[in-house]
Scaffold this active site. Structure first.
Site, PDB file in Angstrom:
ATOM      1  N   GLU A 180      15.172  21.827   0.519  1.00 36.90           N
ATOM      2  CA  GLU A 180      14.971  22.067   1.976  1.00 36.90           C
ATOM      3  C   GLU A 180      15.226  23.552   2.695  1.00 36.90           C
ATOM      4  OE1 GLU A 180      16.453  18.209   3.809  1.00 36.90           O
ATOM      5  OE2 GLU A 180      15.800  17.116   1.814  1.00 36.90           O
ATOM      6  N   GLU A 463      14.672  13.543  -0.267  1.00 37.24           N
ATOM      7  CA  GLU A 463      15.525  14.311  -1.173  1.00 37.24           C
ATOM      8  C   GLU A 463      15.093  13.829  -2.659  1.00 37.24           C
ATOM      9  OE1 GLU A 463      17.251  11.868   1.258  1.00 37.24           O
ATOM     10  OE2 GLU A 463      16.621  13.541   2.684  1.00 37.24           O
ATOM     11  N   GLU A 487      12.344  16.616  10.353  1.00 42.13           N
ATOM     12  CA  GLU A 487      13.773  16.364  11.003  1.00 42.13           C
ATOM     13  C   GLU A 487      14.640  17.443  11.301  1.00 42.13           C
ATOM     14  OE1 GLU A 487      15.520  14.357   7.452  1.00 42.13           O
ATOM     15  OE2 GLU A 487      15.459  16.186   6.143  1.00 42.13           O
TER      16      GLU A 487
HETATM   17  C1  NOJ Z   1      17.206  12.234   5.182  1.00 42.06           C
HETATM   18  C2  NOJ Z   1      15.786  11.850   5.270  1.00 42.06           C
HETATM   19  O1  NOJ Z   1      14.990  12.827   5.126  1.00 42.06           O
HETATM   20  C3  NOJ Z   1      15.529  11.209   6.608  1.00 42.06           C
HETATM   21  O2  NOJ Z   1      13.995  10.837   6.830  1.00 42.06           O
HETATM   22  C4  NOJ Z   1      16.519   9.820   6.891  1.00 42.06           C
HETATM   23  O3  NOJ Z   1      16.522   9.553   8.001  1.00 42.06           O
HETATM   24  C5  NOJ Z   1      18.039  10.428   6.741  1.00 42.06           C
HETATM   25  N1  NOJ Z   1      18.211  10.944   5.543  1.00 42.06           N
HETATM   26  C6  NOJ Z   1      18.760   9.257   6.564  1.00 42.06           C
HETATM   27  O4  NOJ Z   1      18.733   8.473   5.220  1.00 42.06           O
HETATM   28 CA    CA Z   2      15.773  15.193   4.152  1.00 43.84          CA
END
Ligand code: NOJ
Ligand code: CA
Length: 690
Positions: A180, A463, A487
């Protein structure tokens, strides 16, 4: 100088040959050529070392580069090597994807298989090389033999000696945030150890992407920069010492070099999929590509929380409301995060306490599933592990049973943990911390995929380990994250920025589908008044640095068989005119053609719906405004109605991101559409056959 130093033996296509015993200093060179004859791979055993090189139209792509493996206890395949036999074969075939960017994939390649012998102690391996019109793949195959049993690989010495003047787009490997990161664009000598795919533009304009295919029972390969343009395979280490532990017989993953005359040629390449094994799961028609919404963004923008330590998002009532919205607008699924016990407090560091079956008191999974049945929408499951592989595997049967009973057909998994911190309790009870692309993590994903298939469940891993085309073999591994997604625009400082997706489509996306989650309609969520003072909002610098038209274009630009409309229903209710494009766009394609683009700058791509004769176009640009034109010569004969969603004349991601024009016109295959894209702008088009 003795004459035999200059002797070069060339084996002709389809000829099997055996080299005679001769001194190590006498080199033998073998060639394999792509079907269109443009790409030539040469392999030679000079002075006991194995090297390969690659040319395209007689111009060097890979300079002579070492090949080999080293082991902890046995002599390595790195010295005293001699090619003692070869075979050539050709394949010209095609196969069908159950879902994908295109239905039919052409596999047309020539193969060279070399038997390589090490003199002392005497041992053998094969190097298998495939030359396609769009690049090259090769792998090491170590057959069963005396003297080799269990092996601990300590080094893979595969090199990629590149053009010194190449430009490279890369993200760092082995750094805490996994995949990321924002992309770097540097000269090759400024590159650091990088995750693959690594994309390059050579000084002669040829584009190259280094990656791997079929990553199973091995560790992920990063590309290490040594000096100048000398790049070397760098395998993610296991926690218990070696890089990889295997026993013979074994094959490494394919090392892949996609080669194209221009940037879009990389996107149009199927090389990674072609180097994976055919479907091992049989009929997977139970997986239906589609679109979903979710109880998700509200958590990221701090409207609600995952656990009970604020305002809990995943309630029965809220889920039912989301299901009704989904049903009304034609979405198949509703993702619900934070329904299960374990989220309160520091969930990032508390993977041990996640339950995958116990719900919070205000979430009634049976009631929600029952409502879903009545309105024709399914729950999309969520398993956040916080990187605790063993805690998840200990509960996995019960976890998937519960989801199957409640009609869940897709599960989003999550492995939030710093790189090198995936927790695993080994067979002896010792706690180990692994990399996301380490051999044990790869084995974990394999187990999850197979277990999910037993329950007719598809997996979307966040991840994750990077994609290497395994969806061909395991078509229920439908999507994944493995890059900075939407995100980061909620809470990342800096956010992804205007050129990120123009980098993604020519780098990360070459590996396979991504759950990027486009569809932001409120591009400044951090400016909303806080719901409570205690929850607050993220830093105002976090925002979506795209125009609204660009967000729409990503449903065509970024491929995934499951596409999320990630924003809040209220934000879609406010722009039903623009939302219509997300409602219409499919997630499964018959054909995909990347038409024009430059890495990190822009892309224009067209795709044909798998279930109708409609075509779609997506165009996006980085921070530079530009005009793109699209020749419609891919259309069939006849008239199409073009439903166009494009940047208005004032559109600009900073000053006027919502300037969107929606218009219709009739077009046919002789027409050219032209779009003036604003800074970080885009265009999305649906072409409906009349
Ligand atoms: C990281 C993820 O990429 C995201 O989509 C998710 O909401 C959070 N972790 C919580 O699991
Ligand atoms: Ca993520």
């Amino acid at each position: 100088m003795p004459r035999f130093l200059f002797v070069v033996m060339v084996c002709l296509i389809s000829q099997a040959c055996l080299a005679e015993a001769k001194p190590l200093s006498e080199k033998t060179t073998y060639h394999v050529t792509s079907p269109d004859k443009a790409i030539v791979v040469s392999v030679t055993d000079d002075q006991g070392q194995l090297r390969y090189s690659v040319t395209r139209n007689n111009l060097q792509v890979i300079q002579p580069s070492l090949l080999g493996l080293r082991f902890a206890e046995q002599a390595g395949f790195d010295h005293d090597l001699k090619i003692v036999g070869s075979n050539q074969a050709s394949v010209s075939s095609s196969w069908e994807q159950p879902w994908g960017e295109r239905r039919v994939v052409r596999d047309n390649h020539n193969e060279l298989s070399l038997k390589v012998e090490r003199g002392q102690p005497k041992q053998v391996f094969n190097l298998r090389v495939r030359a396609f019109d769009d690049g090259v793949g090769f792998r090491y195959e170590v057959p069963e033999q005396k003297g080799l049993g269990n092996l601990a690989i300590t080094e893979e010495i595969t090199e990629f000696n590149m053009d010194e003047n190449a430009t490279v787009w890369w993200i760092p490997a082995r750094k805490w945030n996994r995949y990321e990161y924002l992309y770097n664009k540097t000269s090759v000598d400024q590159m650091e150890t990088a995750h693959t795919p690594v994309t390059m533009k050579l000084s002669n304009g040829v584009h190259v992407s280094l990656h791997e295919a079929a990553l199973v029972n091995y560790s992920g390969m990063s590309i290490e920069h040594r000096r100048g343009a000398n790049l070397v395979a760098n395998l993610a280490p296991r926690a218990d010492g070696a890089l990889v532990k295997v026993s013979v017989p074994f094959n490494t993953p394919w090392r892949t070099i996609q080669i194209a005359p221009d940037a879009v040629g990389l996107i149009n390449s199927d090389l990674i999929l072609n180097l994976n094994e055919p479907n091992k799961m049989g009929d997977v028609s139970w997986f239906k590509p589609g679109k979903y919404i979710g109880i998700w963004w509200q958590q990221h923008i701090k409207d609600r929380t995952w656990g009970n330590d604020g305002i809990h998002a995943a309630t029965t009532e809220a889920t039912i409301e989301y299901m009704d919205f989904a049903a009304k607008h034609g979405f198949d699924g509703v993702l619900v995060e934070g329904w299960n016990i374990g989220w309160d407090g520091d969930w990032y560091n508390n993977g041990d306490v996640f339950s995958f079956t116990k719900t919070y008191d205000d979430f009634d999974i049976e009631k929600v599933a029952e409502h879903g049945r009545t309105v024709g929408v399914r729950l999309i499951g969520h398993h956040e592990t916080s990187g605790n592989l063993t805690n998840y595997e200990n509960q996995i049967d019960a976890a998937f049973d519960l989801y199957e009973e409640n009609d869940v057909a897709i599960v989003k998994t999550g492995y939030v943990a710093d790189a090198g911190k995936l927790k695993r309790v080994d067979e002896k009870g010792i706690v180990r911390y692994e990399f996301h692309d380490g051999q044990e993590s790869i084995a974990h994903h394999q187990r999850v995929i197979k277990k999910a298939a037993e329950h007719k469940i598809a997996i979307n891993a966040h991840e994750p380990v990077k994609d290497t085309g395994l969806r061909r073999t395991y078509p229920n591994w439908v999507s994944r994250e493995g890059a900075r997604g939407q995100e980061f625009n909620a809470w990342g400082v800096p956010p992804n920025g205007p050129n990120h997706v123009s980098n993604l489509v020519f780098t990360r996306m070459l590996s396979g589908p991504m759950d990027y989650t486009a569809g932001a309609f409120d591009l400044r969520p951090s400016e909303r008044p806080p719901v409570t003072e205690q929850m607050g909002r993220h830093d105002k610098r976090s925002r979506i640095e795209h125009t609204l038209a660009k967000e729409l274009s990503l449903y065509v630009g970024i491929y995934s068989p499951i596409q999320m409309a990630m924003d809040l229903p209220e934000n879609y209710e406010a722009r039903m005119d623009a939302f219509q494009f997300i409602k219409d766009v499919p997630a499964d394609w018959d054909k995909s053609i990347a038409l024009s683009g430059e890495v990190g700058e822009f892309l224009v791509i067209a795709r044909q719906d798998r279930n109708s004769s409609d075509w779609y176009i997506g165009a996006h640009t980085n921070e530079k405004a530009r005009t793109v034109s699209v020749k419609l010569d891919f259309l069939d004969a006849g008239t199409y109605e073009a439903q166009i969603y494009r940047d208005g004349s004032q559109a600009d991601y900073e000053t006027n991101p919502y300037d969107l024009v929606i218009e219709k016109r009739d077009v046919s295959a002789v027409d050219v559409l032209s779009f003036d894209l604003g800074r970080s702008g885009g265009a999305a088009v649906r072409l409906v056959k009349k």
